[in-house]
Design a protein around this motif. Structure first.
Motif, PDB file in Angstrom:
ATOM      1  N   MET A   1       0.817  -1.208   0.000  1.00 32.95           N
ATOM      2  CA  MET A   1       0.000   0.000   0.000  1.00 32.95           C
ATOM      3  C   MET A   1       0.854   1.263   0.000  1.00 32.95           C
ATOM      4  N   VAL A   2       2.140   1.166   0.402  1.00 37.15           N
ATOM      5  CA  VAL A   2       3.027   2.336   0.358  1.00 37.15           C
ATOM      6  C   VAL A   2       3.924   2.320  -0.885  1.00 37.15           C
ATOM      7  N   GLY A   3       3.785   1.306  -1.714  1.00 39.33           N
ATOM      8  CA  GLY A   3       4.641   1.206  -2.898  1.00 39.33           C
ATOM      9  C   GLY A   3       5.895   0.411  -2.580  1.00 39.33           C
ATOM     10  N   PRO A   4       6.476  -0.241  -3.599  1.00 37.05           N
ATOM     11  CA  PRO A   4       7.588  -1.164  -3.352  1.00 37.05           C
ATOM     12  C   PRO A   4       8.851  -0.471  -2.822  1.00 37.05           C
ATOM     13  N   GLU A   5       9.095   0.786  -3.216  1.00 36.20           N
ATOM     14  CA  GLU A   5      10.334   1.463  -2.787  1.00 36.20           C
ATOM     15  C   GLU A   5      10.300   1.740  -1.292  1.00 36.20           C
ATOM     16  N   ILE A   6       9.184   2.302  -0.799  1.00 34.88           N
ATOM     17  CA  ILE A   6       9.086   2.605   0.629  1.00 34.88           C
ATOM     18  C   ILE A   6       9.011   1.306   1.431  1.00 34.88           C
ATOM     19  N   GLU A   7       8.319   0.316   0.876  1.00 37.08           N
ATOM     20  CA  GLU A   7       8.217  -1.001   1.526  1.00 37.08           C
ATOM     21  C   GLU A   7       9.618  -1.593   1.764  1.00 37.08           C
ATOM     22  N   ARG A   8      10.447  -1.530   0.730  1.00 37.81           N
ATOM     23  CA  ARG A   8      11.817  -2.052   0.814  1.00 37.81           C
ATOM     24  C   ARG A   8      12.629  -1.268   1.851  1.00 37.81           C
ATOM     25  N   LEU A   9      12.465   0.051   1.861  1.00 34.87           N
ATOM     26  CA  LEU A   9      13.179   0.890   2.824  1.00 34.87           C
ATOM     27  C   LEU A   9      12.778   0.527   4.256  1.00 34.87           C
ATOM     28  N   MET A  10      11.469   0.372   4.493  1.00 34.99           N
ATOM     29  CA  MET A  10      10.980  -0.002   5.830  1.00 34.99           C
ATOM     30  C   MET A  10      11.555  -1.341   6.265  1.00 34.99           C
ATOM     31  N   GLN A  11      11.601  -2.274   5.324  1.00 33.85           N
ATOM     32  CA  GLN A  11      12.069  -3.634   5.627  1.00 33.85           C
ATOM     33  C   GLN A  11      13.536  -3.591   6.057  1.00 33.85           C
ATOM     34  N   LEU A  12      14.359  -2.813   5.355  1.00 31.76           N
ATOM     35  CA  LEU A  12      15.779  -2.706   5.719  1.00 31.76           C
ATOM     36  C   LEU A  12      15.947  -1.953   7.043  1.00 31.76           C
ATOM     37  N   LEU A  13      15.178  -0.888   7.236  1.00 36.65           N
ATOM     38  CA  LEU A  13      15.277  -0.113   8.477  1.00 36.65           C
ATOM     39  C   LEU A  13      14.909  -0.969   9.687  1.00 36.65           C
ATOM     40  N   SER A  14      13.941  -1.884   9.497  1.00 33.42           N
ATOM     41  CA  SER A  14      13.499  -2.698  10.637  1.00 33.42           C
ATOM     42  C   SER A  14      14.577  -3.693  11.048  1.00 33.42           C
ATOM     43  N   ARG A  15      15.633  -3.847  10.233  1.00 32.28           N
ATOM     44  CA  ARG A  15      16.732  -4.753  10.592  1.00 32.28           C
ATOM     45  C   ARG A  15      17.840  -4.034  11.353  1.00 32.28           C
ATOM     46  N   LEU A  16      17.696  -2.723  11.557  1.00 33.63           N
ATOM     47  CA  LEU A  16      18.700  -1.992  12.338  1.00 33.63           C
ATOM     48  C   LEU A  16      18.493  -2.258  13.823  1.00 33.63           C
ATOM     49  N   PRO A  17      19.584  -2.302  14.612  1.00 33.76           N
ATOM     50  CA  PRO A  17      19.428  -2.600  16.042  1.00 33.76           C
ATOM     51  C   PRO A  17      18.566  -1.542  16.736  1.00 33.76           C
ATOM     52  N   GLY A  18      17.598  -2.000  17.506  1.00 31.62           N
ATOM     53  CA  GLY A  18      16.742  -1.092  18.269  1.00 31.62           C
ATOM     54  C   GLY A  18      15.519  -0.619  17.511  1.00 31.62           C
ATOM     55  N   LEU A  19      15.429  -0.946  16.217  1.00 32.58           N
ATOM     56  CA  LEU A  19      14.254  -0.537  15.447  1.00 32.58           C
ATOM     57  C   LEU A  19      13.377  -1.739  15.136  1.00 32.58           C
ATOM     58  N   GLY A  20      12.111  -1.681  15.486  1.00 26.96           N
ATOM     59  CA  GLY A  20      11.153  -2.704  15.102  1.00 26.96           C
ATOM     60  C   GLY A  20      10.371  -2.213  13.898  1.00 26.96           C
TER      61      GLY A  20
ATOM     62  N   TRP B  91      -1.460   6.139   6.313  1.00 30.49           N
ATOM     63  CA  TRP B  91      -0.982   4.749   6.416  1.00 30.49           C
ATOM     64  C   TRP B  91      -1.726   4.002   7.518  1.00 30.49           C
ATOM     65  N   ALA B  92      -1.945   4.671   8.652  1.00 29.13           N
ATOM     66  CA  ALA B  92      -2.638   4.025   9.773  1.00 29.13           C
ATOM     67  C   ALA B  92      -4.065   3.652   9.369  1.00 29.13           C
ATOM     68  N   MET B  93      -4.751   4.565   8.676  1.00 27.61           N
ATOM     69  CA  MET B  93      -6.115   4.273   8.205  1.00 27.61           C
ATOM     70  C   MET B  93      -6.102   3.086   7.249  1.00 27.61           C
ATOM     71  N   GLU B  94      -5.125   3.059   6.345  1.00 31.87           N
ATOM     72  CA  GLU B  94      -5.051   1.967   5.369  1.00 31.87           C
ATOM     73  C   GLU B  94      -4.760   0.627   6.042  1.00 31.87           C
ATOM     74  N   ARG B  95      -3.888   0.661   7.064  1.00 29.57           N
ATOM     75  CA  ARG B  95      -3.602  -0.592   7.781  1.00 29.57           C
ATOM     76  C   ARG B  95      -4.842  -1.132   8.461  1.00 29.57           C
ATOM     77  N   ALA B  96      -5.683  -0.210   8.954  1.00 29.46           N
ATOM     78  CA  ALA B  96      -6.894  -0.637   9.658  1.00 29.46           C
ATOM     79  C   ALA B  96      -7.914  -1.243   8.689  1.00 29.46           C
ATOM     80  N   SER B  97      -7.752  -0.984   7.384  1.00 29.25           N
ATOM     81  CA  SER B  97      -8.639  -1.538   6.344  1.00 29.25           C
ATOM     82  C   SER B  97     -10.107  -1.298   6.641  1.00 29.25           C
ATOM     83  N   VAL B  98     -10.444  -0.092   7.081  1.00 24.90           N
ATOM     84  CA  VAL B  98     -11.842   0.200   7.411  1.00 24.90           C
ATOM     85  C   VAL B  98     -12.398   1.304   6.534  1.00 24.90           C
ATOM     86  N   PHE B  99     -11.553   1.929   5.717  1.00 31.89           N
ATOM     87  CA  PHE B  99     -11.987   3.076   4.928  1.00 31.89           C
ATOM     88  C   PHE B  99     -11.740   2.792   3.453  1.00 31.89           C
ATOM     89  N   SER B 100     -12.768   2.940   2.641  1.00 35.33           N
ATOM     90  CA  SER B 100     -12.634   2.578   1.223  1.00 35.33           C
ATOM     91  C   SER B 100     -12.644   3.796   0.308  1.00 35.33           C
TER      92      SER B 100
END
Ligand SMILES: [Zn+2]
Ligand SMILES: [Zn+2]
Lengths: 196, 196
Positions: A1-20, B91-100
């Motif tokens: 839903m955020v597009g593949p580029e931002i998705e990929r960035l989030m995925q890599l950032l979540s692998r940094l220590p202290g970031l979920g 993004w939060a609204m989209e994650r909740a999948s309640v708004f179309s």
């Protein structure tokens, strides 16, 4: 839903220590919002580190020159080596500004659980550095079971080299409240007590 | 002591939300240690986001296409708009999948303190979108003083458009313990109580 580029960035950032996943999302959003002032400069800084920073072939430190600026500094004490688990410990020692010698980075600790044995720590490389000018090796591994097992192993390994092998003292951290210390630390501090 | 490249990286990392100087140092070290698997991919991912992600000219969302994939999606309800403070709320609204329906990103909230007035939120752009097909605007700004001031301002601003302007209900968060809720929320939840 955020597009593949931002998705990929989030995925890599979540692998940094202290970031979920949550904080990775927050950081990614902040970066997109600060494209010019943060995202692009950070991309450039990462590339610069990736292109320039290497592992010192003498001590294992990270620097843009090899040998590193510590190994190459003639003002550092050439007679004493400090053995550390990783570059993070080296940085901590340098911040404390209490050690004027040079370092040896192990890159890990002995761990039966993780299958890390003496050969993995490159102790032969450490021994090869003890060419006669070095009088003392301070083993500054952490005060954990693995850290102390490693320290004792190194002390045994270097026993026949005819140099002093020492370890950091254990005790109450400066500014540390007794209430928050574990029993082992309190015991070690009591046994190593000094008269005023 | 760590060299100018790592120093610069630490400085930029410490400007990320949730990271202080200590965690920036830890992250920088981790990145240098994982050059191939994390540092270089992250540099690439940041550049990709910087090159491709833009602000949707219709709603203000971030996407690699303009209009964004939400605005361009014919399956989304074209009769309802959700007004949000920023893309994080979207993004939060989209994650909740309640708004179309579709969105409208303000890019901020009214704030006398920060000198953010109605003109800064581009409300004219919002009004221009209300072309007759839109029947309702849900203002989903945060349940803070500034969020609610903004919501009321928007409701007034759109009062003569002949469409419904609504806001999110206040109440006890699902799974929320009363003990940890502030009085305002408990009061709002009590006033909006429903019979079973
Ligand atoms: Zn070195
Ligand atoms: Zn859009």
């Amino acid at each position: 839903m955020v597009g593949p580029e931002i998705e990929r960035l989030m995925q890599l950032l979540s692998r940094l220590p202290g970031l979920g996943p949550r904080s990775a999302r927050r950081v990614a959003l902040h970066l997109v919002e600060k494209r010019e002032t943060l995202l692009l400069p950070l991309a450039k800084a990462l590339s610069a580190v990736g292109d320039s920073v290497k592992t010192c072939s003498v001590c294992g430190n990270f620097d843009s020159v090899d040998p590193c600026s510590i190994c190459a500094d003639p003002r550092r004490d050439q007679t004493i080596l400090c053995v550390v688990e990783g570059v993070g410990s080296l940085w901590a020692m340098e911040r404390a500004s209490v050690f004027s010698g040079r370092y040896h980075v192990l890159g890990g600790l002995l761990s039966a659980l993780d299958g890390i044995g003496p050969d993995d720590l490159g102790l032969g490389r450490l021994r090869a550095r003890l060419d006669g000018s070095i009088r003392e090796v301070v083993v500054a591994t952490p005060a954990t079971v693995e850290g102390q097992t490693t320290a004792h192993y190194i002390a045994d390994f270097l026993a026949d080299c005819g140099i002093t092998v020492s370890g950091l003292a254990h005790g109450v951290p400066v500014g540390g409240e007794l209430d928050y210390l574990d029993d082992g630390t309190i015991g070690a501090a009591l046994r190593a007590r000094r008269s005023f």
